[in-house]
Design a protein around this motif. Structure first.
Motif, PDB file in Angstrom:
ATOM      1  N   THR A 161       0.289  29.239   9.464  1.00 15.37           N
ATOM      2  CA  THR A 161       0.533  30.578   8.528  1.00 15.37           C
ATOM      3  C   THR A 161       0.940  31.991   8.918  1.00 15.37           C
ATOM      4  O   THR A 161       0.705  32.521   7.612  1.00 15.37           O
ATOM      5  N   GLN A 162       1.206  32.253   9.978  1.00 17.70           N
ATOM      6  CA  GLN A 162       2.446  33.306   9.681  1.00 17.70           C
ATOM      7  C   GLN A 162       3.706  33.284   9.705  1.00 17.70           C
ATOM      8  O   GLN A 162       4.637  32.356  10.316  1.00 17.70           O
ATOM      9  N   ALA A 163       4.532  33.761   8.866  1.00 20.71           N
ATOM     10  CA  ALA A 163       5.841  33.743   9.337  1.00 20.71           C
ATOM     11  C   ALA A 163       6.603  34.774   9.103  1.00 20.71           C
ATOM     12  O   ALA A 163       5.946  36.374   8.911  1.00 20.71           O
ATOM     13  N   ILE A 164       7.643  35.389   9.499  1.00 19.95           N
ATOM     14  CA  ILE A 164       8.758  36.437   9.750  1.00 19.95           C
ATOM     15  C   ILE A 164       9.957  36.468   8.300  1.00 19.95           C
ATOM     16  O   ILE A 164      10.658  35.396   8.102  1.00 19.95           O
ATOM     17  N   CYS A 165       9.174  36.845   6.834  1.00 19.17           N
ATOM     18  CA  CYS A 165       9.993  36.238   5.823  1.00 19.17           C
ATOM     19  C   CYS A 165      10.600  37.885   5.467  1.00 19.17           C
ATOM     20  O   CYS A 165      10.046  39.014   5.640  1.00 19.17           O
ATOM     21  N   ASN A 166      11.814  37.841   5.267  1.00 18.69           N
ATOM     22  CA  ASN A 166      12.666  39.745   4.879  1.00 18.69           C
ATOM     23  C   ASN A 166      11.933  40.553   5.496  1.00 18.69           C
ATOM     24  O   ASN A 166      11.554  41.675   5.440  1.00 18.69           O
ATOM     25  N   GLY A 167      12.197  39.514   6.961  1.00 15.10           N
ATOM     26  CA  GLY A 167      11.791  40.742   7.764  1.00 15.10           C
ATOM     27  C   GLY A 167      10.420  41.603   8.252  1.00 15.10           C
ATOM     28  O   GLY A 167       9.551  42.652   8.973  1.00 15.10           O
ATOM     29  N   ARG A 168       9.927  41.385   7.538  1.00 13.89           N
ATOM     30  CA  ARG A 168       7.945  41.429   6.887  1.00 13.89           C
ATOM     31  C   ARG A 168       7.110  40.033   7.914  1.00 13.89           C
ATOM     32  O   ARG A 168       7.382  38.570   7.937  1.00 13.89           O
ATOM     33  N   ASP A 169       5.581  40.248   8.456  1.00 16.62           N
ATOM     34  CA  ASP A 169       5.086  39.682   9.011  1.00 16.62           C
ATOM     35  C   ASP A 169       4.285  39.211   7.895  1.00 16.62           C
ATOM     36  O   ASP A 169       4.059  40.080   6.834  1.00 16.62           O
ATOM     37  N   THR A 170       4.531  37.918   7.707  1.00 10.44           N
ATOM     38  CA  THR A 170       3.890  37.326   6.106  1.00 10.44           C
ATOM     39  C   THR A 170       2.943  36.063   6.470  1.00 10.44           C
ATOM     40  O   THR A 170       2.908  34.929   7.194  1.00 10.44           O
ATOM     41  N   ILE A 171       1.565  36.490   5.546  1.00 12.00           N
ATOM     42  CA  ILE A 171       0.824  34.927   5.643  1.00 12.00           C
ATOM     43  C   ILE A 171       1.183  33.723   4.378  1.00 12.00           C
ATOM     44  O   ILE A 171       1.881  34.062   3.664  1.00 12.00           O
ATOM     45  N   LEU A 172       1.164  32.949   4.771  1.00 13.13           N
ATOM     46  CA  LEU A 172       1.938  31.690   4.392  1.00 13.13           C
ATOM     47  C   LEU A 172       1.212  31.449   3.459  1.00 13.13           C
ATOM     48  O   LEU A 172       0.006  30.839   3.795  1.00 13.13           O
ATOM     49  N   LEU A 173       1.189  31.459   2.291  1.00 13.57           N
ATOM     50  CA  LEU A 173      -0.014  30.308   0.946  1.00 13.57           C
ATOM     51  C   LEU A 173       1.010  29.543   0.522  1.00 13.57           C
ATOM     52  O   LEU A 173       0.119  29.400  -0.625  1.00 13.57           O
ATOM     53  N   GLY A 174       1.727  29.341   0.949  1.00 13.87           N
ATOM     54  CA  GLY A 174       2.820  28.651  -0.066  1.00 13.87           C
ATOM     55  C   GLY A 174       3.801  27.488   0.175  1.00 13.87           C
ATOM     56  O   GLY A 174       4.625  27.335   0.025  1.00 13.87           O
ATOM     57  N   THR A 175       2.500  26.269   1.315  1.00  8.83           N
ATOM     58  CA  THR A 175       3.839  25.980   2.379  1.00  8.83           C
ATOM     59  C   THR A 175       3.216  23.980   2.175  1.00  8.83           C
ATOM     60  O   THR A 175       4.179  23.179   2.943  1.00  8.83           O
ATOM     61  N   TYR A 176       2.558  23.996   1.589  1.00 13.32           N
ATOM     62  CA  TYR A 176       1.532  21.797   1.383  1.00 13.32           C
ATOM     63  C   TYR A 176       1.309  22.049   3.054  1.00 13.32           C
ATOM     64  O   TYR A 176       1.011  20.447   2.821  1.00 13.32           O
ATOM     65  N   ASN A 177       1.056  22.760   3.902  1.00 13.85           N
ATOM     66  CA  ASN A 177       0.963  22.367   5.055  1.00 13.85           C
ATOM     67  C   ASN A 177      -0.518  22.676   5.343  1.00 13.85           C
ATOM     68  O   ASN A 177      -1.609  22.786   6.786  1.00 13.85           O
TER      69      ASN A 177
END
Length: 406
Positions: free
Chosen positions: A45-61
């Protein structure tokens, strides 16, 4: 030296409109919604995207299996014992112990006689549909079907008869017009990935059988989550035994990569010799198969995670509606919640505003979407905490007000 002649046509000219649209979106310095890089993935549910800590809500996981300890351990062991890849087709040297183990796990999961694993979910649809329905046969399919389904129809050269999305009368009218004695395949999806709505499979399968058609159901977005045992909308609707083929993928709830078809058809095993997207491609690496088999067997006993995912879906759906967003369905029907945007420009602006808040969702645009809609597509995960869902609602509220959507 070549002789003078007419100017060669630019084979890329067909994409000029799309190129202009993309350039227009990025002209103001906006981040490209179709080129996001996951710099570091911290959890389902979390990743570093473009240098930011990001909640993932679009991965189908959906079931959060990508970081499951047992799933990862199985993959590591297979890497150590069998190496990095197969370097061959399933019908040559590419069938390892793990490929058979995954197929056995699928047969256990669905309680079916046959299972066949493909290198992707796309190839599963491409291969099965194009092989079983050919010239002179008829495919009756929902107009909102996934691209892999349409491509399978085209590759097989069958007569393709689309019908209005989820329309029972339209399905029956199309079937009634198919010539007597022709081979008939009805292709449906359990959950449609753009709006997250489900098909009325109980009624549709009954209509298909009334006219002697075989039925194929793509359960990519419902396997592991919907149904008492996670077998999908077919199970929930009580028609799983009437479905001739069920297609699925490992890149959603299973958390790996690959595709599959399960079936009870007594002649199904011949598909291994006649299905070109199975015969003429390399088999998946043993580590992917070992992880997949472990994940599938764990999904059989994940009732608590399924219940929490439904809770997350209901909370996000009702919260977004209360904020004033237009959603793709009146009630939550799956783990997908589609937020309808007024147009592509404001949809892209909303996508970027959410990313700056620390939230990643999918921006879906025409022609991939029904009725030329622009959507922000949210796919929930069983690993999202209740607190994260409340945080997500706050992000949507701030971004929506900033962009002028609400």
């Amino acid at each position: 030296m070549m002789a003078d002649g007419p100017a060669t046509g630019d084979l890329f000219s067909k994409f000029d409109e799309l190129i202009a649209m993309r350039e227009g979106l990025l002209a103001g310095g906006q981040e490209d919604p179709f080129s996001l890089v996951m710099e570091k993935v911290l959890s389902p549910t979390q990743a570093i995207c473009n240098g930011r800590d990001t909640i993932l809500l679009g991965t189908y996981n959906y079931m959060g299996m990508t970081f499951d300890d047992d799933v990862i351990a199985a993959g590591k062991q297979a890497y150590d014992e069998f190496g990095a890849g197969t370097t061959g087709s399933r019908v040559l040297n590419g069938t390892f112990y793990h490929h058979r183990d995954v197929e056995n796990a699928l047969k256990e999961f669905y309680a079916m006689d046959h299972a066949m694993v493909f290198s992707t979910g796309y190839q599963a649809n491409l291969g099965i549909i194009s092989t079983i329905a050919g010239k002179g046969d008829y495919i009756i399919l929902d107009i909102d079907s996934h691209a892999s389904i349409w491509d399978g129809c085209k590759m097989g050269d069958a007569e393709v008869v689309p019908f209005k999305h989820n329309d029972l009368d339209a399905l029956e009218k199309r079937l009634r017009r198919v010539p007597e004695g022709a081979g008939k395949l009805v292709v449906l999806e359990g959950v449609y990935s753009m709006l997250g709505d489900i098909a009325p499979l109980k009624e549709m399968v009954s209509i298909a059988k009334k006219y002697g058609a075989m039925v194929l159901v793509d359960e990519a977005h419902s396997m592991g989550f919907i149904g008492e045992h996670g077998r999908g909308v077919c199970e929930a609707a009580g028609v799983i035994d009437d479905c001739d083929f069920i297609i699925g993928t490992f890149s959603k709830s299973v958390g790996t990569v690959g595709g599959f078809c399960v079936s009870n058809h007594p002649k199904f095993e011949i598909m291994r010799l006649v299905c070109r997207p199975y015969v003429f491609t390399a088999a998946l690496p043993p580590a992917v198969m070992a992880s997949s088999a472990t994940s599938i067997r764990k999904l059989m006993h994940n009732g608590n995670k399924r219940a929490h995912l439904w809770e997350n879906s209901r909370t996000l759906h009702s919260g977004l509606r209360a904020l004033g967003f237009q959603l793709g369905t009146d009630e939550p029907q799956s783990a997908i919640i589609a937020v309808v945007m007024p147009d592509l420009e404001r949809g892209a602006a909303m996508w970027e505003a959410l990313l700056k808040e620390g939230l990643y969702v999918n921006l879906a645009r025409p022609p991939a979407t029904p009725a030329n809609m622009t959507l922000l597509r949210c796919s929930l995960c069983a690993e999202h905490s209740s607190e994260q869902v409340q945080t997500i609602l706050g992000m949507f509220e701030r971004a929506g007000k900033a962009v002028g959507i609400i």
